[in-house]
Design a protein around this motif. Structure first.
Motif, short mmCIF file in Angstrom:
data_model
loop_
_atom_site.label_atom_id
_atom_site.label_comp_id
_atom_site.label_asym_id
_atom_site.label_seq_id
_atom_site.Cartn_x
_atom_site.Cartn_y
_atom_site.Cartn_z
N TRP A 53 0.83 -1.20 0.00
CA TRP A 53 0.00 0.00 0.00
C TRP A 53 0.87 1.25 0.00
CZ3 TRP A 53 -3.66 -1.84 4.48
CH2 TRP A 53 -4.57 -2.76 3.97
N ASN A 54 0.31 2.34 -0.51
CA ASN A 54 1.01 3.61 -0.52
C ASN A 54 1.16 4.11 0.91
OD1 ASN A 54 1.37 6.53 -0.50
ND2 ASN A 54 1.04 6.44 -2.71
N ARG A 55 2.39 4.25 1.33
CA ARG A 55 2.70 4.64 2.71
C ARG A 55 2.06 5.99 3.07
NH1 ARG A 55 8.03 4.71 2.16
NH2 ARG A 55 8.52 6.90 2.17
N HIS A 56 2.07 6.92 2.14
CA HIS A 56 1.52 8.25 2.41
C HIS A 56 0.01 8.20 2.59
CE1 HIS A 56 5.48 9.87 1.68
NE2 HIS A 56 5.51 9.22 0.54
N SER A 57 -0.67 7.36 1.81
CA SER A 57 -2.12 7.21 1.97
C SER A 57 -2.45 6.58 3.32
CB SER A 57 -2.69 6.34 0.85
OG SER A 57 -2.53 6.97 -0.39
N VAL A 58 -1.67 5.57 3.69
CA VAL A 58 -1.88 4.92 5.00
C VAL A 58 -1.65 5.93 6.12
CG1 VAL A 58 -1.09 3.10 6.55
CG2 VAL A 58 -1.27 2.63 4.11
N GLN A 59 -0.58 6.71 6.01
CA GLN A 59 -0.28 7.70 7.04
C GLN A 59 -1.38 8.74 7.14
OE1 GLN A 59 2.69 7.31 8.98
NE2 GLN A 59 1.42 8.62 10.24
N LEU A 60 -1.89 9.18 6.00
CA LEU A 60 -3.00 10.14 6.00
C LEU A 60 -4.23 9.52 6.67
CD1 LEU A 60 -4.24 12.85 5.21
CD2 LEU A 60 -4.70 11.90 2.95
N GLY A 61 -4.51 8.25 6.36
CA GLY A 61 -5.63 7.55 6.98
C GLY A 61 -5.46 7.46 8.49
N LEU A 62 -4.25 7.19 8.95
CA LEU A 62 -3.98 7.14 10.38
C LEU A 62 -4.23 8.50 11.03
CD1 LEU A 62 -0.73 4.97 10.33
CD2 LEU A 62 -2.90 4.31 11.40
N HIS A 63 -3.75 9.56 10.40
CA HIS A 63 -3.98 10.91 10.93
C HIS A 63 -5.47 11.24 10.96
CE1 HIS A 63 0.12 12.27 11.52
NE2 HIS A 63 0.45 11.84 10.32
N GLU A 64 -6.20 10.84 9.91
CA GLU A 64 -7.64 11.08 9.89
C GLU A 64 -8.33 10.36 11.05
OE1 GLU A 64 -8.56 11.88 5.14
OE2 GLU A 64 -8.56 9.82 5.89
N ARG A 65 -7.92 9.13 11.31
CA ARG A 65 -8.51 8.36 12.42
C ARG A 65 -8.18 9.00 13.77
NH1 ARG A 65 -10.58 3.35 11.54
NH2 ARG A 65 -10.09 2.56 13.61
N TRP A 66 -6.94 9.44 13.94
CA TRP A 66 -6.50 9.99 15.23
C TRP A 66 -7.13 11.35 15.52
CZ3 TRP A 66 -0.79 8.69 13.81
CH2 TRP A 66 -0.58 7.30 13.94
N THR A 67 -7.27 12.19 14.47
CA THR A 67 -7.77 13.56 14.68
C THR A 67 -9.28 13.67 14.51
OG1 THR A 67 -7.48 14.18 12.37
CG2 THR A 67 -5.60 14.58 13.85
N GLY A 68 -9.86 12.74 13.75
CA GLY A 68 -11.29 12.85 13.44
C GLY A 68 -11.58 13.82 12.32
N ILE A 69 -10.53 14.38 11.73
CA ILE A 69 -10.70 15.32 10.62
C ILE A 69 -10.45 14.56 9.32
CG2 ILE A 69 -9.81 17.41 9.51
CD1 ILE A 69 -8.87 18.30 12.34
N VAL A 70 -11.45 14.56 8.45
CA VAL A 70 -11.35 13.83 7.18
C VAL A 70 -10.95 14.79 6.08
CG1 VAL A 70 -12.66 12.49 5.48
CG2 VAL A 70 -13.10 12.17 7.93
#
Length: 162
Positions: A53-70
């Motif tokens: 998987w694209n590491r940057h997409s996964v990292q963005l998904g993790l940040h979205e989950r942690w912050t609640g900001i999509v």
């Protein structure tokens, strides 16, 4: 490698990859982030290595989950934009060049104007007479489509027969 990574055999890896491929946008990133949290100790790099998987997409998904900001995907900004949007005076400049060369259908069977000029010649005239940069202009085919949309029919050049 952590102990949870060994639980992922080839069948499970294939299923996870397939599931992610069927999703798009935020749903896909959220799925990849959840798998990364559960199996890779929230390491986007490990998810990239093991699942491709694209590491940057996964990292963005993790940040979205942690912050609640999509993050909102801006698909409209992708790709090449319409030539008329990039060069707002293009159509009027084409009309100015071609109107001098155009003539009505001699039998008046159509409303089109017949241009005694080729799309290639229009492109050359835009560069020489109107000061356009050749690299910013659309292709010959696109110029032909613009001319047709503006109501012109281009001169057909007959190839010499040998």
């Amino acid at each position: 490698m952590g102990t949870q990574e060994f639980m992922l055999n080839d069948t499970i890896k294939s299923t996870l990859k397939d599931a992610a491929q069927k999703l798009t946008g935020n749903c896909k990133r959220d799925f990849m982030a959840k798998v990364t949290e559960d199996y890779f100790n929230s390491s986007a790099r490990k998810a990239e290595t093991v699942l491709g998987w694209n590491r940057h997409s996964v990292q963005l998904g993790l940040h979205e989950r942690w912050t609640g900001i999509v993050c909102v995907d801006n698909y409209q900004a992708r790709g090449r934009h319409n030539s008329v949007e990039i060069l707002p005076n293009l159509e009027s400049d084409i009309c100015l060049l071609v109107d001098a060369q155009a003539q009505a259908d001699p039998k008046f069977q159509s409303t089109f104007l017949y241009a005694r000029i080729s799309a290639r010649a229009v492109k050359e005239a835009l560069v020489s007479e109107k000061g356009y940069d050749k690299r910013e202009l659309p292709s010959r085919q696109t110029l032909g489509e613009i001319l047709n949309r503006l109501g012109y029919r281009l001169k057909k050049h007959k190839k010499p027969s040998h």
